[in-house]
Design a protein around this motif. Structure first.
Motif, PDB file in Angstrom:
ATOM      1  N   VAL A 164      36.558  16.809 -19.138  1.00  0.00           N
ATOM      2  CA  VAL A 164      36.382  15.622 -19.974  1.00  0.00           C
ATOM      3  C   VAL A 164      36.146  14.381 -19.115  1.00  0.00           C
ATOM      4  O   VAL A 164      36.567  14.306 -17.960  1.00  0.00           O
ATOM      5  N   PRO A 165      35.484  13.370 -19.658  1.00  0.00           N
ATOM      6  CA  PRO A 165      35.198  12.151 -18.889  1.00  0.00           C
ATOM      7  C   PRO A 165      36.364  11.170 -18.981  1.00  0.00           C
ATOM      8  O   PRO A 165      37.023  11.113 -20.002  1.00  0.00           O
ATOM      9  N   LEU A 166      36.503  10.372 -17.952  1.00  0.00           N
ATOM     10  CA  LEU A 166      36.016  10.528 -16.591  1.00  0.00           C
ATOM     11  C   LEU A 166      37.140  11.128 -15.737  1.00  0.00           C
ATOM     12  O   LEU A 166      36.892  11.935 -14.878  1.00  0.00           O
ATOM     13  N   LEU A 167      38.374  10.693 -16.005  1.00  0.00           N
ATOM     14  CA  LEU A 167      39.543  11.332 -15.396  1.00  0.00           C
ATOM     15  C   LEU A 167      40.652  11.366 -16.433  1.00  0.00           C
ATOM     16  O   LEU A 167      41.168  10.328 -16.842  1.00  0.00           O
ATOM     17  N   TYR A 168      40.998  12.585 -16.837  1.00  0.00           N
ATOM     18  CA  TYR A 168      42.132  12.773 -17.746  1.00  0.00           C
ATOM     19  C   TYR A 168      43.327  13.254 -16.927  1.00  0.00           C
ATOM     20  O   TYR A 168      43.245  14.228 -16.174  1.00  0.00           O
ATOM     21  N   VAL A 169      44.438  12.558 -17.096  1.00  0.00           N
ATOM     22  CA  VAL A 169      45.688  12.897 -16.430  1.00  0.00           C
ATOM     23  C   VAL A 169      46.603  13.513 -17.487  1.00  0.00           C
ATOM     24  O   VAL A 169      46.941  12.871 -18.471  1.00  0.00           O
ATOM     25  N   SER A 170      46.988  14.759 -17.296  1.00  0.00           N
ATOM     26  CA  SER A 170      47.648  15.498 -18.376  1.00  0.00           C
ATOM     27  C   SER A 170      48.967  14.868 -18.778  1.00  0.00           C
ATOM     28  O   SER A 170      49.731  14.371 -17.961  1.00  0.00           O
ATOM     29  N   GLY A 171      49.177  14.898 -20.055  1.00  0.00           N
ATOM     30  CA  GLY A 171      50.418  14.468 -20.688  1.00  0.00           C
ATOM     31  C   GLY A 171      50.546  15.192 -22.008  1.00  0.00           C
ATOM     32  O   GLY A 171      51.608  15.645 -22.404  1.00  0.00           O
ATOM     33  N   GLY A 172      49.397  15.347 -22.679  1.00  0.00           N
ATOM     34  CA  GLY A 172      49.379  16.133 -23.906  1.00  0.00           C
ATOM     35  C   GLY A 172      49.809  15.358 -25.123  1.00  0.00           C
ATOM     36  O   GLY A 172      50.649  14.453 -25.055  1.00  0.00           O
ATOM     37  N   THR A 173      49.246  15.727 -26.253  1.00  0.00           N
ATOM     38  CA  THR A 173      49.569  15.060 -27.515  1.00  0.00           C
ATOM     39  C   THR A 173      50.838  15.571 -28.148  1.00  0.00           C
ATOM     40  O   THR A 173      51.367  14.955 -29.076  1.00  0.00           O
ATOM     41  N   GLY A 174      51.351  16.735 -27.670  1.00  0.00           N
ATOM     42  CA  GLY A 174      52.398  17.408 -28.393  1.00  0.00           C
ATOM     43  C   GLY A 174      51.785  18.153 -29.579  1.00  0.00           C
ATOM     44  O   GLY A 174      50.596  17.983 -29.885  1.00  0.00           O
ATOM     45  N   ASP A 252      28.796  10.465 -28.048  1.00  0.00           N
ATOM     46  CA  ASP A 252      29.286  11.315 -29.134  1.00  0.00           C
ATOM     47  C   ASP A 252      30.558  12.068 -28.777  1.00  0.00           C
ATOM     48  O   ASP A 252      31.063  12.844 -29.605  1.00  0.00           O
ATOM     49  N   ALA A 253      31.095  11.862 -27.594  1.00  0.00           N
ATOM     50  CA  ALA A 253      32.282  12.612 -27.168  1.00  0.00           C
ATOM     51  C   ALA A 253      33.539  12.035 -27.808  1.00  0.00           C
ATOM     52  O   ALA A 253      33.772  10.822 -27.770  1.00  0.00           O
ATOM     53  N   LYS A 258      39.338  10.378 -31.604  1.00  0.00           N
ATOM     54  CA  LYS A 258      38.831   9.067 -31.204  1.00  0.00           C
ATOM     55  C   LYS A 258      37.687   9.224 -30.205  1.00  0.00           C
ATOM     56  O   LYS A 258      37.741  10.080 -29.311  1.00  0.00           O
ATOM     57  N   LYS A 259      36.656   8.397 -30.355  1.00  0.00           N
ATOM     58  CA  LYS A 259      35.550   8.451 -29.406  1.00  0.00           C
ATOM     59  C   LYS A 259      36.036   8.059 -28.010  1.00  0.00           C
ATOM     60  O   LYS A 259      36.838   7.132 -27.848  1.00  0.00           O
ATOM     61  N   ILE A 260      35.489   8.751 -27.027  1.00  0.00           N
ATOM     62  CA  ILE A 260      35.920   8.518 -25.653  1.00  0.00           C
ATOM     63  C   ILE A 260      35.557   7.120 -25.183  1.00  0.00           C
ATOM     64  O   ILE A 260      36.184   6.576 -24.258  1.00  0.00           O
ATOM     65  N   THR A 261      34.584   6.505 -25.828  1.00  0.00           N
ATOM     66  CA  THR A 261      34.132   5.180 -25.406  1.00  0.00           C
ATOM     67  C   THR A 261      34.920   4.052 -26.063  1.00  0.00           C
ATOM     68  O   THR A 261      34.574   2.884 -25.886  1.00  0.00           O
ATOM     69  N   THR A 262      35.969   4.400 -26.831  1.00  0.00           N
ATOM     70  CA  THR A 262      36.775   3.366 -27.488  1.00  0.00           C
ATOM     71  C   THR A 262      38.055   3.100 -26.702  1.00  0.00           C
ATOM     72  O   THR A 262      38.599   3.986 -26.045  1.00  0.00           O
ATOM     73  N   SER A 268      43.005   2.222 -21.530  1.00  0.00           N
ATOM     74  CA  SER A 268      42.821   0.770 -21.644  1.00  0.00           C
ATOM     75  C   SER A 268      41.404   0.328 -21.296  1.00  0.00           C
ATOM     76  O   SER A 268      40.928  -0.688 -21.812  1.00  0.00           O
ATOM     77  N   VAL A 269      40.731   1.077 -20.423  1.00  0.00           N
ATOM     78  CA  VAL A 269      39.352   0.748 -20.058  1.00  0.00           C
ATOM     79  C   VAL A 269      38.498   2.004 -20.265  1.00  0.00           C
ATOM     80  O   VAL A 269      38.497   2.903 -19.424  1.00  0.00           O
ATOM     81  N   PRO A 270      37.794   2.104 -21.375  1.00  0.00           N
ATOM     82  CA  PRO A 270      36.991   3.311 -21.640  1.00  0.00           C
ATOM     83  C   PRO A 270      35.766   3.366 -20.750  1.00  0.00           C
ATOM     84  O   PRO A 270      35.340   2.356 -20.181  1.00  0.00           O
ATOM     85  N   PRO A 271      35.158   4.544 -20.643  1.00  0.00           N
ATOM     86  CA  PRO A 271      33.938   4.672 -19.839  1.00  0.00           C
ATOM     87  C   PRO A 271      32.729   4.149 -20.599  1.00  0.00           C
ATOM     88  O   PRO A 271      32.776   3.992 -21.827  1.00  0.00           O
ATOM     89  N   PRO A 272      31.642   3.872 -19.922  1.00  0.00           N
ATOM     90  CA  PRO A 272      30.416   3.448 -20.618  1.00  0.00           C
ATOM     91  C   PRO A 272      29.822   4.620 -21.406  1.00  0.00           C
ATOM     92  O   PRO A 272      30.105   5.780 -21.144  1.00  0.00           O
TER      93      PRO A 272
END
Length: 821
Positions: A164-174, A252-253, A258-262, A268-272
């Motif tokens: 997934v873009p750009l760097l996801y640090v695992s924590g999980g939604t539960g 469209d990701a 939630k869209k990844i760009t939101t 706090s800072v989404p990717p372009p």
């Protein structure tokens, strides 16, 4: 990697962490002394999934920087942390992937218009599921990981991935796995929040946590650490699947709705929406995050070591103060071999097993006999014992869908009788440590020879393979139950004339199988099936080799011979010349027949997977000059002729679409009910045709493990085609139509539809689980689930072996066999 002082005392540090791992040998005062002198071990792994090319490249650069770079945070990291790096976990897959890139993918930069990015195989058996073997520990890769963990006892692990873009640090939604210590969950979020903040502060957008994956399933490789009181996490960095730089569109990701760009609280800072992405970008993001993670641990070494020790202490406390206090495994089992494997798994995971030394009555139907086994919760890995032996209950109100299987109860999955004990008195039951296989050792000694050898068919996973272990010996199966010497034997019992087999042959066949061999005075006076040994073909599509790999592994482990075939052999026709049984494994859960028939897009032809001097890792397992295209209509006709001329086709899960969606058969079709979700749960099943060889060995009420996939549409007036159904609800000509979404069984005392796991939310109760139909002179046995899933659903294996073993002993189904309510 560490400074000279740490590396000179490496064995001492490993020994200190091993002592911290067991509070029974380390007092609080001793732990304080160890924590003051020890440092955390941080284990970083890469290259598990072979198409994720970036992590192995990154860790080599990181290792160099950690070893030689001056200044902070590197000096503090070297002084306060021992960093352990495994650059490539799946070494065969890495080699095949690099050669595949050079052979077929290099130079393509349009991600939407390029050849397949992955070679057909990674490991010898496993593909992406090499990251789903943490419970069974069936593969060498997993065993190696577990051995390294027990040798080094890393406090923190980080498994590096790409998706997934750009760097996801695992924590999980539960929802989070209920047996994991809250300290571990707190560590997940503490490190994740630090890493997100640290990397984002360097003007790197698109770094986030929380909204991907759940944290429920414990079978991932990295969960070896979480399951053993350490702490394991993963990164997902954006990747292209090749070494090429590409323009990527993220508009469209979406993740967690939630869209990844939101902008979100966890991003706090989404990717372009659009960007150019390269291997260098991948390395920069992943390496920056890894350094931040090491920095956090290096600045708080005592905290992580303290938590490591406290988790073991808390595990013991929970085992003494909260039920279940133990699990009882009776020595008398219908499948002793499965019980032996259960014990092997527990001990491989570091869980201690005790043998009851005298009969004990705990009341409430808990009678413990001398020789029975007890797994106590009062041990450092007691939470893991609970996790593996308890039933799972995935929350019905979970906001986010499960990321993977939601059930793994080993007693149910393997077909072993286990009992939860909620009476704390069990902690006082005298036990000795289990030595060897205990009551489940394979039979080395034969009973006194009479005239007939018999092995009762009780649904044992090794019964079918036993027949293949003596292929030249005539073996029969009883077509009905019988009695001998005052003992009852079920239908399907294997029968061997004692004069036709040597004792040496029997000993060899039973040397690795804990099957009960009984000596009878005479051949029973019942109908008998002659068990002709079939020639088996296992079909593999070049689009999906993963589940075929698990089938291959299962058959190889069982010693069942087979030939792996692909589209080229199917298209060549005349399958009946070489084979009697065609086994079609599960493909992806959503696979449709079109993809099997069409295969890999021929526009990329030729795509060779052959061994050459330049590409020596290719052509292994199965080879082809061109993997593009599928079986086509020519292959479909070849399969139809195979069946009509007397062959038996056995199809698992979505593999059934090859015959149900192509018009090959007319009395069964496929349906995919909206809203139905069985993401890997143990489901009650009911045998409708106990006289069918397909269900020999199973009681009327049993269970199977079902993941998502298609169901069968079978008219009520053709219910005689269904030897096994999901749930207990009656479905027949006189059954009332029921349009309600909820499943309801008719009997008040019927077991629940879901025995372990959860979800469903759609019609499943009463649906056909297995279909047996005919075409010409041949038979088709279709499973509406994958009974050979990840080598963990071994309770279901005997159903597949029944279909194979009785391939030419099946009667043509007829309306007279319709089950009564």
């Amino acid at each position: 990697i560490g400074d000279a002082a740490l590396l000179n005392r490496l064995e001492d540090h490993k020994a200190m962490l091993r002592r911290l791992a067991d509070p029974r040998i380390t007092t609080r005062a001793q732990a304080d002394s160890i924590i003051a002198g020890a440092v955390p071990i941080y284990w970083m792994t890469a290259g598990l999934h072979s198409t994720e090319l970036g992590p192995p490249e990154m860790v080599m650069e990181l290792a160099y920087r950690l070893a030689v770079e001056d200044g902070e945070p590197f000096e503090t990291i070297r002084h306060n942390v021992i960093t352990l790096i495994t650059p490539v976990l799946e070494v065969d897959g890495r080699t095949r992937q690099v050669e595949w890139y050079r052979r077929h993918v290099q130079g393509y930069t349009d991600r939407n218009d390029m050849p397949p990015r992955s070679p057909p195989f990674w490991g010898h058996y496993t593909f992406h599921d090499n990251n789903r073997d943490g419970i069974m520990v069936s593969q060498p890769l997993t065993r190696n990981y577990l051995e390294v963990f027990f040798e080094w006892r890393p406090t923190v692990s980080l498994d590096l991935h790409e998706s997934v873009p750009l760097l996801y640090v695992s924590g999980g939604t539960g929802p989070y796995n209920e047996t994991i210590d809250p300290l571990t969950i707190g560590e997940w979020h503490m490190l994740a929040n630090y890493e997100v903040a640290r990397v984002t502060s360097m003007d790197m957008p698109g770094v986030w946590t929380w909204g991907f994956y759940t944290g429920w399933y414990p079978g991932y490789l990295l969960w070896v650490t979480n399951n053993h009181n350490a702490m394991g996490r993963f990164y997902e960095t954006f990747g292209n699947g090749t070494a090429e730089t590409m323009e990527r569109d993220l508009s469209d990701a979406s993740y967690a709705g939630k869209k990844i760009t939101t902008r979100q609280w966890y991003r706090s800072v989404p990717p372009p929406a659009k960007l150019n992405w390269s291997m260098r970008n991948n390395t920069n993001y992943m390496e920056t995050g890894a350094i931040a993670s090491l920095e956090m641990v290096a600045e708080n070494p005592r905290l992580f070591l303290e938590n490591f020790y406290r988790k073991g202490v808390r595990a013991m406390e929970r085992g003494r103060s909260r039920p279940p206090y133990a699990f009882h495994i009776p020595a008398e089992q219908h499948d002793r071999d499965a019980a032996r494997q259960l014990i092997d798994i527990l001990r491989l995971q570091g869980i201690e097993v005790g043998v009851v030394t005298k009969d004990v009555d705990l009341g409430e139907d808990h009678q413990l006999a001398e020789g029975d086994l007890i797994v106590s919760s009062n041990q450092p890995f007691g939470p893991l014992a609970r996790n593996l032996l308890m039933k799972q209950e995935f929350p019905e109100d979970a906001e986010h869908s499960p990321y993977d299987d939601v059930a793994w109860t080993l007693g149910l999955m393997l077909g072993v009788e286990t009992h939860r004990i909620d009476d704390a008195a069990v902690l006082e039951v005298p036990v000795d440590p289990l030595a060897g296989d205990g009551p489940f050792a394979p039979g080395a000694d034969l009973p006194r020879r009479r005239n007939v050898w018999a092995i009762p068919h009780l649904g044992q996973r090794e019964l079918g393979p036993f027949r293949f272990a003596i292929p030249d010996v005539p073996v029969y199966a009883a077509g009905a139950a019988f009695e001998d010497g005052g003992r009852s034997f079920p239908a399907g019992t294997l029968l061997i004339d004692a004069d036709s087999v040597s004792e040496a042959q029997l000993r060899s066949a039973l040397s690795t199988r804990a099957l009960e061999l009984v000596s009878l005075r005479r051949m029973p006076d019942v109908e008998r099936h002659t068990l002709d040994v079939p020639r088996i073909a296992v079909f593999q599509s070049w689009l999906s080799t993963q589940n075929a790999g698990w089938v291959r592994y299962t058959l190889d482990q069982a010693g069942v011979p087979y030939t792996l075939i692909g589209k080229d052999r199917v298209r060549a026709g005349n399958l009946g010349r070489d084979f009697d049984v065609l086994l079609i494994p599960q493909f992806g859960g959503g696979t449709r027949a079109k993809s099997i028939v069409a295969g890999v897009d021929p526009k990329w032809s030729p795509l060779a997977y052959t061994t050459t001097p330049e590409y020596p890792s290719h052509g292994v397992i199965l080879s082809a000059d061109d993997i593009t295209g599928g079986i086509g209509f020519v292959g479909l006709e070849a399969i139809r002729l195979f069946v009509t001329e007397g062959g038996t086709l056995v199809a698992l899960g979505s593999g059934t679409t090859l015959v149900t969606e192509t018009g090959m058969i007319h009395d069964v079709s496929i349906k995919r009910p909206s809203g139905l979700n069985t993401p890997g749960s143990v489901i009650t099943a009911k045998v409708l045709q106990p006289d069918s060889p397909l269900t020999y060995g199973y009681p009327e009420l049993t269970h199977v493990f079902r993941g998502n996939g298609p169901l069968f549409s079978v008219a009520k007036y053709r219910r005689y085609l269904v030897p096994l159904q999901f749930g207990t609800k009656y479905v027949g000509l006189d059954a009332a139509d029921d349009d309600d979404e909820a499943d309801e069984s008719d009997a008040d005392d019927a077991p629940p539809l879901v025995l372990s796991g959860g979800v469903v939310k759609g019609k499943l109760d009463g649906e056909a689980a297995m279909v047996h139909t005919t075409l010409g002179d041949g038979h088709l046995v279709l499973f509406a689930w994958n009974p050979m899933h990840r080598h963990i659903t071994q309770h279901d294996h005997a159903l597949v072996y029944n279909a194979i073993m009785f391939w030419n002993d099946l009667d043509r189904p007829g309306a007279a066999e319709d089950a009564s309510p």
